[in-house]
Write a protein that holds these residues in place. Structure first.
Motif, mmCIF file in Angstrom:
data_model
loop_
_atom_site.group_PDB
_atom_site.id
_atom_site.type_symbol
_atom_site.label_atom_id
_atom_site.label_comp_id
_atom_site.label_asym_id
_atom_site.label_seq_id
_atom_site.Cartn_x
_atom_site.Cartn_y
_atom_site.Cartn_z
ATOM 1 N N ASP A 1 65.740 35.000 -7.851
ATOM 2 C CA ASP A 1 63.803 35.152 -7.519
ATOM 3 C C ASP A 1 63.698 35.330 -5.871
ATOM 4 O OD1 ASP A 1 65.178 32.649 -6.510
ATOM 5 O OD2 ASP A 1 64.604 31.770 -8.371
ATOM 6 N N ASP A 2 62.809 35.228 -5.733
ATOM 7 C CA ASP A 2 62.585 34.804 -3.791
ATOM 8 C C ASP A 2 62.317 33.387 -3.421
ATOM 9 O OD1 ASP A 2 60.967 37.744 -4.452
ATOM 10 O OD2 ASP A 2 58.657 37.270 -3.694
ATOM 11 N N ARG A 3 62.573 32.747 -3.998
ATOM 12 C CA ARG A 3 62.811 31.468 -3.725
ATOM 13 C C ARG A 3 64.811 31.781 -2.946
ATOM 14 N NH1 ARG A 3 63.431 27.648 -7.112
ATOM 15 N NH2 ARG A 3 62.857 25.915 -5.570
ATOM 16 N N THR A 4 65.440 32.112 -3.937
ATOM 17 C CA THR A 4 67.012 32.277 -3.701
ATOM 18 C C THR A 4 66.927 32.937 -2.543
ATOM 19 O OG1 THR A 4 67.090 32.221 -5.718
ATOM 20 C CG2 THR A 4 69.101 32.788 -3.948
ATOM 21 N N VAL A 5 66.605 33.862 -1.527
ATOM 22 C CA VAL A 5 65.911 34.242 -0.425
ATOM 23 C C VAL A 5 66.062 33.880 0.782
ATOM 24 C CG1 VAL A 5 65.601 36.109 0.995
ATOM 25 C CG2 VAL A 5 65.469 36.806 -1.259
ATOM 26 N N GLY A 6 64.788 32.829 0.512
ATOM 27 C CA GLY A 6 64.796 31.189 1.154
ATOM 28 C C GLY A 6 66.033 30.517 1.068
ATOM 29 N N VAL A 7 66.483 30.448 0.040
ATOM 30 C CA VAL A 7 67.478 29.174 0.173
ATOM 31 C C VAL A 7 68.508 29.652 0.938
ATOM 32 C CG1 VAL A 7 69.264 28.755 -1.379
ATOM 33 C CG2 VAL A 7 67.877 28.409 -2.373
ATOM 34 N N GLY B 1 68.428 32.001 3.814
ATOM 35 C CA GLY B 1 67.835 30.536 5.007
ATOM 36 C C GLY B 1 68.148 30.050 5.737
ATOM 37 N N LEU B 2 67.396 29.413 4.824
ATOM 38 C CA LEU B 2 67.966 27.431 5.440
ATOM 39 C C LEU B 2 69.577 27.486 5.438
ATOM 40 C CD1 LEU B 2 65.684 25.753 2.823
ATOM 41 C CD2 LEU B 2 64.753 25.791 5.254
ATOM 42 N N PHE B 3 70.350 27.744 4.256
ATOM 43 C CA PHE B 3 70.683 27.659 5.267
ATOM 44 C C PHE B 3 72.057 27.990 6.242
ATOM 45 C CE2 PHE B 3 76.049 28.048 4.389
ATOM 46 C CZ PHE B 3 76.968 26.726 4.193
ATOM 47 N N TYR B 4 71.087 29.624 6.729
ATOM 48 C CA TYR B 4 71.570 29.875 7.675
ATOM 49 C C TYR B 4 72.041 29.347 9.276
ATOM 50 C CZ TYR B 4 71.612 34.429 11.026
ATOM 51 O OH TYR B 4 71.773 34.769 11.899
ATOM 52 N N CYS C 1 69.502 21.804 6.276
ATOM 53 C CA CYS C 1 69.101 22.400 6.427
ATOM 54 C C CYS C 1 67.620 22.564 6.378
ATOM 55 C CB CYS C 1 69.657 23.514 5.779
ATOM 56 S SG CYS C 1 71.216 23.789 5.795
ATOM 57 N N GLY C 2 66.569 21.527 6.222
ATOM 58 C CA GLY C 2 65.502 20.929 5.725
ATOM 59 C C GLY C 2 64.997 21.431 4.495
ATOM 60 N N LEU D 1 58.506 31.676 4.252
ATOM 61 C CA LEU D 1 59.520 31.344 4.591
ATOM 62 C C LEU D 1 60.694 32.444 4.538
ATOM 63 C CD1 LEU D 1 62.343 28.633 5.906
ATOM 64 C CD2 LEU D 1 61.558 28.364 3.359
ATOM 65 N N SER D 2 60.798 33.209 3.278
ATOM 66 C CA SER D 2 61.069 33.921 2.417
ATOM 67 C C SER D 2 61.111 35.045 3.311
ATOM 68 C CB SER D 2 60.426 34.186 1.257
ATOM 69 O OG SER D 2 60.590 33.047 0.283
ATOM 70 N N ALA D 3 60.301 35.208 4.162
ATOM 71 C CA ALA D 3 60.040 36.446 5.236
ATOM 72 C C ALA D 3 61.231 36.232 6.552
ATOM 73 C CB ALA D 3 58.858 36.849 4.944
ATOM 74 N N ARG D 4 61.094 35.459 6.943
ATOM 75 C CA ARG D 4 61.444 34.358 7.827
ATOM 76 C C ARG D 4 63.011 34.958 7.796
ATOM 77 N NH1 ARG D 4 60.852 34.998 13.329
ATOM 78 N NH2 ARG D 4 62.515 33.421 14.591
ATOM 79 N N SER D 5 63.086 34.275 6.249
ATOM 80 C CA SER D 5 64.769 34.732 5.946
ATOM 81 C C SER D 5 65.369 36.362 6.050
ATOM 82 C CB SER D 5 65.746 34.111 4.619
ATOM 83 O OG SER D 5 64.878 33.023 4.746
#
Length: 587
Positions: free
Chosen positions: A42-48, A50-53, A119-120, A266-270
């Motif tokens: 899902d889209d949220r996982t792209v954000g996940v 990104g957070l761990f980045y 990671c926030g 957040l997903s866009a930034r990731s």
């Protein structure tokens, strides 16, 4: 002085291609992870991801201390012809990387929830981020070691091995991601396991070279120069701190993005962190090549090569960067579809806007990387630190805070080009402060002191592309040496040494393959001797070693090399970065 240096130009772009390939591998793998996450989870996982980045950036920062310091120290030794010392630095880098890899693995594997909070991640994301952290931790050891091996394999001229390892890693990343996520339905944990496995595959292909007899640099526990650790950290810390600042940057911006744009932003930034690395690779890795080669040329005190190196980066690479900028702007919508197939979604719209704006920062990123890496190689550590902190944190965070309060999430996107402008000002301001005036010439802009290198009048630089250049070059060398007050005998021997060795290289090296080759000849008037340095990019050939194993009962066999070895007071050879470097000293 030669107006051009074909040997250096080919070496520069050869190393740049390898560096971009290695950097591009990380970006491609991130794109694969993001694509699989966006399409099959899902889209949220792209954000996940990104957070761990932020954690990955911190790990890269720690590794960059070793890589940056090791590259400069070993480069200086290579510049002075001391391969043994360069090998000791290699052993130190590998040992430190192994220890840090173990520590990082234990932290992320044993305390994944704490890492997720760091990671926030909020309550809705903490479990997924913790799973990703634990799975990813298994690949930190090979990740640390591979970064060091990638550099030292370039010293060993093992570009093909790097290409093979990158190709294999990308192939297995696609296969394992699809296997773990679509077949075994492992979700975010499957993404992390796939990346960790690929890190091990990449490392094993690289390290296999050092179990062969061909390797010049040998790992030795007995010869690890632990006392050099402080020097290594001191030299490597500017680049490392920049990575740490980038990690803090991500942690700060993620919170601002969630405030003004929510999870879609957040997903866009990731997605930018995944795909953006592919487009900044040219600028970032050009900086890495500047650091590698500048370190060698500083060891040689070679003013001309440093000038030409910077010229290449600011002209030909800058032109390529503008081309990449326009391509990124044109393909912004297509690239957004990679992660977010719904064109009406907020994530897609924000991603497309971000790509368009970020593209404007690419030329500035190149300029900043050239400046920062040259400052590091030339050991102007204070200026390098200032550049790092502005580039990595304050240059983007402060504009993001100010602009986001005025125009929302678009203000965060605009902080990237604004930060590039602010950081690019560091180098010229530092140079003016350093000289306490506006520099008068290129040498001063490059921070050359009067006692650095050989004066223009005491050196002769010649670029030879074929046998037709040899005779004329021989005459120029003979006149140059005679005009410096040396005896006719010394002038004759100097010209003869160049003529014999250059002719031998052209006759045998230039025709050994279908590639274009050229010679870089440098003649330097020392206090009481003439130094000739001949560089070529032909197949490795050691005339010094050949002279030792000749059958001296045959007086006509390889007579040219034998003759030069007799008239030379010093006769040495080394092969680094795929270049043959022959040094002849005639007193």
């Amino acid at each position: 002085m030669a107006s051009d240096n074909k040997v250096l130009e080919r070496l520069f772009f050869k190393l740049l291609a390898v560096q971009i390939m290695l950097s591009g591998m990380g970006s491609i793998n991130s794109i694969i992870d993001g694509t699989v996450a966006g399409h099959y989870i899902d889209d949220r996982t792209v954000g996940v991801i990104g957070l761990f980045y932020a954690v990955i950036t911190i790990v890269s920062a720690i590794s960059a201390v070793i890589h940056g310091g090791g590259a400069v120290l070993s480069g200086n030794y290579i510049g002075t012809g001391d391969i043994k010392k360069a090998g000791e630095v290699f052993s130190l880098c590998i040992s430190l990387s192994l220890m840090l890899g173990v520590i990082t693995t234990l932290i992320c594997f044993c305390f994944p929830e704490q890492v997720a909070l760091f990671c926030g991640a909020d309550d809705s994301l903490i479990e997924n981020v913790a799973q990703y952290a634990r799975g990813y931790s298994l690949g930190f050891i090979p990740m640390f070691l591979s970064e060091q091996l990638s550099y030292f394999l370039q010293v060993e001229n093992q570009s093909k091995r790097s290409y093979i390892s990158v190709g294999a890693t990308i192939f297995f990343n696609i296969a394992l991601n699809l296997l773990f996520v679509t077949t075994f339905d492992m979700g975010v944990l499957g993404l992390a396991y796939a990346t960790s496995a690929c890190n091990w595959i990449f490392f094993l292909i690289l390290v296999s070279y050092y179990f062969s007899t061909k390797a010049q640099l040998k790992f030795s526990v007995r010869n690890i120069p632990w006392k050099k650790t402080f020097d290594l950290i001191k030299i490597g810390s500017p680049a490392a701190l920049q990575q740490l600042y980038l990690a803090l940057n991500s942690l700060t911006l993620n919170r601002i993005i969630l405030k003004y744009g929510g999870e879609s932003a957040l997903s866009a930034r990731s997605s930018m962190e995944m795909l953006g690395g592919f487009f900044v690779a040219l600028g970032v890795e050009c900086g890495a090549v500047i650091k590698i080669l500048s370190s060698v040329f500083i060891g040689e005190e070679d003013r001309d090569s440093i000038k030409y190196l910077i010229k290449l980066a600011l002209t030909k690479v800058m032109a390529l960067t503008f081309a990449v900028m326009f391509i990124m702007m044109l393909l912004s919508g297509t690239m957004a579809l990679i992660f977010f197939p719904d064109k009406t979604s907020d994530a897609y719209i924000l991603t497309k806007q971000q790509y368009m704006i970020y593209a404007l920062a690419l030329p500035l990123i190149l300029l900043v990387q050239i400046q920062a890496n040259y400052l590091q190689a030339s050991k102007h550590n204070m200026a390098a630190h200032i550049s790092s902190v502005i580039d990595g944190y304050f240059g983007t965070v402060i504009p993001a805070v100010i602009l986001s309060s005025a125009i929302g999430v678009l203000g965060i996107w605009w902080s990237d080009p604004v930060g590039g402008v602010l950081t690019a000002m560091v180098y010229p301001v530092y140079v003016i402060i350093y000289w306490k005036r506006i520099p008068k010439n290129t040498a001063e802009w490059l921070l050359f002191k009067d006692d650095f290198g050989v004066k223009d009048d005491d050196r002769l630089c010649i670029d030879i592309t074929g046998m037709e250049d040899v005779i004329g070059s021989s005459e120029r060398i003979q006149r140059f040496v005679a005009d410096k007050g040396y005896s006719e005998k010394t002038a004759y021997f100097s010209a003869l040494a160049m003529e014999e060795m250059a002719g031998n290289i052209i006759n045998y090296g230039f025709h050994a393959d279908r590639k274009k080759h050229s010679l870089d000849v440098r003649v330097v008037s020392m206090k009481n001797s003439i130094l000739l340095r001949i560089k070529d990019d032909c197949k490795a050939f050691n005339p010094v070693e050949m002279n030792r194993i000749f059958n001296h009962e045959d007086p006509f066999k390889n007579i040219g090399i034998r003759m030069i070895s007799k008239i030379a007071d010093e006769f040495s050879y080394q092969n680094t970065f795929g270049l043959n470097v022959l040094t002849i000293v005639i007193k």
